[in-house]
Design a protein around this motif. Structure first.
Motif, PDB file in Angstrom:
ATOM      1  N   HIS A   1      -3.538   7.537 -17.410  1.00 23.00           N
ATOM      2  CA  HIS A   1      -3.695   6.157 -17.870  1.00 23.00           C
ATOM      3  C   HIS A   1      -2.437   5.464 -18.361  1.00 23.00           C
ATOM      4  CE1 HIS A   1      -7.741   7.910 -17.868  1.00 23.00           C
ATOM      5  NE2 HIS A   1      -8.000   6.750 -17.299  1.00 23.00           N
TER       6      HIS A   1
ATOM      7  N   MET B   1      -3.369   5.687 -11.869  1.00 20.39           N
ATOM      8  CA  MET B   1      -4.712   5.510 -12.434  1.00 20.39           C
ATOM      9  C   MET B   1      -5.761   6.230 -11.585  1.00 20.39           C
ATOM     10  SD  MET B   1      -4.640   3.738 -15.281  1.00 20.39           S
ATOM     11  CE  MET B   1      -6.222   2.941 -15.445  1.00 20.39           C
ATOM     12  N   ASP B   2      -5.639   6.134 -10.256  1.00 16.30           N
ATOM     13  CA  ASP B   2      -6.568   6.812  -9.360  1.00 16.30           C
ATOM     14  C   ASP B   2      -6.523   8.324  -9.544  1.00 16.30           C
ATOM     15  OD1 ASP B   2      -7.333   4.362  -8.330  1.00 16.30           O
ATOM     16  OD2 ASP B   2      -6.183   4.587  -6.451  1.00 16.30           O
ATOM     17  N   ALA B   3      -5.380   8.838  -9.981  1.00 13.51           N
ATOM     18  CA  ALA B   3      -5.226  10.271 -10.234  1.00 13.51           C
ATOM     19  C   ALA B   3      -5.740  10.661 -11.617  1.00 13.51           C
ATOM     20  CB  ALA B   3      -3.760  10.681 -10.076  1.00 13.51           C
ATOM     21  N   GLY B   4      -6.217   9.676 -12.384  1.00 13.14           N
ATOM     22  CA  GLY B   4      -6.819   9.956 -13.678  1.00 13.14           C
ATOM     23  C   GLY B   4      -5.870   9.926 -14.855  1.00 13.14           C
TER      24      GLY B   4
ATOM     25  N   LYS C   1       0.871  -1.183   0.000  1.00  9.40           N
ATOM     26  CA  LYS C   1       0.000   0.000   0.000  1.00  9.40           C
ATOM     27  C   LYS C   1       0.905   1.229   0.000  1.00  9.40           C
ATOM     28  CE  LYS C   1      -3.935  -2.185   0.739  1.00  9.40           C
ATOM     29  NZ  LYS C   1      -4.935  -2.329  -0.252  1.00  9.40           N
TER      30      LYS C   1
ATOM     31  N   ASP D   1      -1.448   1.874  -9.678  1.00  7.74           N
ATOM     32  CA  ASP D   1      -2.811   2.110  -9.190  1.00  7.74           C
ATOM     33  C   ASP D   1      -2.998   3.567  -8.766  1.00  7.74           C
ATOM     34  OD1 ASP D   1      -3.468  -0.557  -9.640  1.00  7.74           O
ATOM     35  OD2 ASP D   1      -3.266  -1.130  -7.518  1.00  7.74           O
ATOM     36  N   ALA D   2      -1.999   4.142  -8.093  1.00  2.47           N
ATOM     37  CA  ALA D   2      -2.094   5.538  -7.658  1.00  2.47           C
ATOM     38  C   ALA D   2      -2.167   6.478  -8.861  1.00  2.47           C
ATOM     39  CB  ALA D   2      -0.892   5.899  -6.768  1.00  2.47           C
TER      40      ALA D   2
END
Length: 154
Positions: free
Chosen positions: A125, A120-123, A5, A117-118
């Motif tokens: 790609h 992608m979570d921030a938008g 994490k 993942d972080a």
């Protein structure tokens, strides 16, 4: 499979990290023959401060610490959500490192996945990075994670 994490560094972690990352980056540049050893750490500190003018609060920068499932520190990562050469919808991985005493246990792959993942979570790609050819473990990690060489310098 290991799970890692990530969270944003604290100010105290960031303060310590700044010198560490500058020393490591300077050593890589000297080893690669790009910089002279004299003044290399100062040059790296200046370069990083240009990229992080507001320190940990610099917009569009992720400066992360990784932790294992048992809460132990695993490593760190620095990502720019805007590519330095302006590539659209592409983040840039400035630094990722697993703590030396935690290496060889699959945590590099898990940290890389948490970073992806972080992003992608921030938008954003896609993710690009540079790796020195002499860093064989990193080259192998990125290759096994599906990254492809887009440019190579010799």
């Amino acid at each position: 499979m290991n799970e890692v994490k990530v969270r944003t560094m604290t100010e105290t972690e960031f303060d310590s990290w700044q010198l560490t990352i500058a020393e490591e980056f300077a050593a890589e540049q000297v080893t690669a023959g790009r910089w002279a050893a004299d003044g290399s750490v100062r040059r790296a500190l200046e370069s990083n401060s240009e990229l992080l003018p507001q320190g940990l609060s610099t917009p569009r920068m992720l400066i992360l610490r990784g932790f294992s499932a048992d809460g132990e520190p695993v490593g760190r990562a620095w990502i720019g959500l805007d590519h330095p050469r302006g590539a659209p919808d592409m983040a840039f991985l400035y630094d990722i490192e697993v703590a030396e005493q935690r290496r060889g246990r699959g945590l590099g792959r898990a940290l890389l996945e948490a970073v992806e993942d972080a992003v992608m979570d921030a938008g954003v790609h896609s993710l690009e990075l540079n790796v020195f050819g002499h860093n064989r473990p990193a080259v192998a990690l990125y290759d096994s994670a599906g990254y492809a060489v887009s440019t190579q310098q010799m």
